[in-house]
Write a protein that holds these residues in place. Sequence first.
Motif, short mmCIF file in Angstrom:
data_model
loop_
_atom_site.label_atom_id
_atom_site.label_comp_id
_atom_site.label_asym_id
_atom_site.label_seq_id
_atom_site.Cartn_x
_atom_site.Cartn_y
_atom_site.Cartn_z
N ASN A 344 0.82 -1.21 0.00
CA ASN A 344 0.00 0.00 0.00
C ASN A 344 0.85 1.26 0.00
OD1 ASN A 344 -2.60 1.10 -0.13
ND2 ASN A 344 -2.65 1.48 2.06
N ILE A 345 1.92 1.26 -0.77
CA ILE A 345 2.80 2.43 -0.87
C ILE A 345 2.49 3.17 -2.17
CG2 ILE A 345 5.18 3.23 -1.02
CD1 ILE A 345 6.00 0.75 0.52
N PRO A 346 2.05 4.41 -2.07
CA PRO A 346 1.74 5.17 -3.30
C PRO A 346 3.00 5.60 -4.02
CG PRO A 346 1.49 6.57 -1.37
CD PRO A 346 1.79 5.21 -0.85
N GLY A 347 2.89 5.70 -5.34
CA GLY A 347 3.97 6.23 -6.16
C GLY A 347 3.49 7.47 -6.89
N CYS A 348 4.36 8.47 -7.00
CA CYS A 348 3.97 9.75 -7.62
C CYS A 348 5.04 10.22 -8.60
CB CYS A 348 3.76 10.83 -6.56
SG CYS A 348 2.43 10.49 -5.39
N THR A 349 4.59 10.77 -9.72
CA THR A 349 5.47 11.41 -10.69
C THR A 349 4.96 12.83 -10.90
OG1 THR A 349 5.88 9.30 -11.79
CG2 THR A 349 6.38 11.30 -13.04
N TYR A 350 5.84 13.81 -10.67
CA TYR A 350 5.42 15.21 -10.62
C TYR A 350 5.70 15.95 -11.93
CZ TYR A 350 5.08 14.15 -5.67
OH TYR A 350 4.74 13.58 -4.46
N ALA A 351 5.45 15.28 -13.03
CA ALA A 351 5.63 15.91 -14.33
C ALA A 351 4.36 16.69 -14.69
CB ALA A 351 5.93 14.83 -15.38
N VAL A 358 -1.47 3.51 -6.64
CA VAL A 358 -1.26 2.65 -5.48
C VAL A 358 -1.88 1.29 -5.80
CG1 VAL A 358 -3.41 3.32 -4.29
CG2 VAL A 358 -1.44 2.49 -2.96
N GLY A 359 -1.25 0.24 -5.31
CA GLY A 359 -1.81 -1.08 -5.47
C GLY A 359 -1.55 -1.69 -6.83
N VAL A 424 -5.18 5.51 -0.80
CA VAL A 424 -4.25 4.83 0.11
C VAL A 424 -4.92 4.58 1.46
CG1 VAL A 424 -2.02 4.97 1.28
CG2 VAL A 424 -2.26 5.88 -1.04
N ILE A 425 -5.60 5.60 1.97
CA ILE A 425 -6.33 5.45 3.25
C ILE A 425 -7.43 4.41 3.11
CG2 ILE A 425 -7.85 6.64 4.89
CD1 ILE A 425 -6.24 9.21 4.23
#
Length: 464
Positions: A344-351, A358-359, A424-425
Motif C-alpha cells: 500500500n505504498i503510493p507512487g507519484c510522478t510530478y511531471a 497505489v496497489g 491509500v487510506i
Amino acid sequence: MADNFDLIILGSGPGGYVAAIRASQLGMKVAIVERERLGGICLNWGCIPTKALLRTSEVYHYMTHAADYGLKAENVGFDLGKIVDRSRKVAGQLNAGVKGLMKKNKVAVYEGVGALTGKGKLSVKQGDKTTELTAPHIMVATGARARDLPFAKADGKRIWTYRHAMVPEVMPTKLLVIGSGAIGVEFASFYHDMGAEVTIVEMLPRILPVEDEEVSAFMEKQITKQGIRILTGAGVEKIETGADGVKTSIKSKDGKVAVEDYSHVIVAIGIVPNTENIGLEALGVETERGQIKVDGFGRTNVEGIYAIGDVTGAPWLAHKASHEGIVCIEKIAGKDPRPFETWNIPGCTYARPQVASVGLTEAKAREAGHEVKVGKFPFIGNGKAIALGEAEGFVKTVFDAKTGELLGAHMIGAEVTELIQGYVIARQLETTEHELMETVFAHPTLSEMMHESILGAYGRALHF
C-alpha cells in the motif's frame, strides 16, 4: 573512549532522521551519522528541490499560456541562476529544519563517514579525526546513488545525473533523457517547459513502465503532443562528449542505429545502493545485488544490525523509508508493530501531467487471478478540472469483482499526487466499494472524479 548510545543510525535521509526522532520519543539515547547534509538525498538533492524546479516550470508554463486564462503576459523570460538558487534555498531551509528536529529530540549528530567496525561498534571519520561509537542496535540507512552508464560516466558538464540536472550552469538546448521512470520523465518535463528540445529514450516498450498501461499510454500521448520526442524499445549504445555537445548512437526498436547530436544528456536508469565500504562484509550481513536483506521489521541476519530505505530494495521512495524506520524502531522498543509491507505504498510522478498510483495495475490484478471490475472517469467530465483549464487526464480504479476489495488506483492529470492519498487510506482501512460509493465528496473538487470512477466500476457513473 567510545561514545555510548542505545541506537546508532548511519544515514540521515527521510528513513534515518525519522527513525531517530521516533527512537527518541520512545526513550532511547540516539546518535545519527551523516557524511554530507542532514536530510539525505531526498531533502537536499531529490524529492524536495526537484519539486521546487518543477513548480518554477509550471508557473512559467502558465505565464507563457496566459492568454488561455484571459490574461496578458508579455516578454516572459527567466533567470536560470535564480531558478537554481530558489531550489537550493528550499533544500537549505528544510536541512535547517532537520537540524532543529535533531536538537529538539536530543539526537546526537556526528558529521563524517561512518563504518561498522564490529558488533555494536561504529567509527566516524572526519578529516584526521576518528570517533568511536557503540550501541546494541545499529541501523543502516545509507540510501542510494544514481547508476552510471558503463560506457559513459557522468562528468557534470555534458553528461548529467539528477544531481547535475538540478544545478545547471546553462540551459540545455537539445536534451537527451535516458530512462523514463519518474526521475527521467520529471526532468524531461521541467526542461521541455523551460524551452529545451527534449528526447526520451526507454529500452522497455513503454514509458513509466511500472504504471498501469493506460496511464503510460496517456502520458506518452500527452507529452508527445507537448513536443517531447519519445523513443521506446530503444537503447543508447555510444556517447561521445565534445566541447560543444554530445554525439550519441541510438539503436531503435527496428535495429537501426542513428547518430544524433545533443547539447546535454541526463542519465536516469536507476540507482545503486550505498552498501560498499561500511563494514557489512566483515560482520557477515547478507546482501543480494548490493541490497541488504531484511525481514518485515528491518532486521538483518546479524543480531543488532538493521537496515531501512533504499539499501533494502524497491520501491525506492522516501515515504517507504520513513515508514520502514518507524516499524523497525517500534519493534526494537518492544512495541508490537505490524511487519512492514509494500502493498500500500503510493507512487507519484510530478511531471506535467502528474501521475499517481497505489496497489495493483489492472494487468497485475488479472495476473494474480482476480476477476476485476474497472472504473475510469475522465477529467473532461469534472467541472473543477474544466474551470482550472486542466481537462486532460483520468482516474482509474480496480476492484475485485467478488469481494469489492479496492485492488488499485491509477491517476493521471492535475494534482493527482495529492488525490492519491484518499485511495491509500481506503486500502489501509480495507474499505470496499460499498463504503466508497456512500462517501460524500465535496463539490466542486477534483476528488469527485475518484467517486465517479468508483461508481463507474459498477455501472453507476453519474457524469459520464
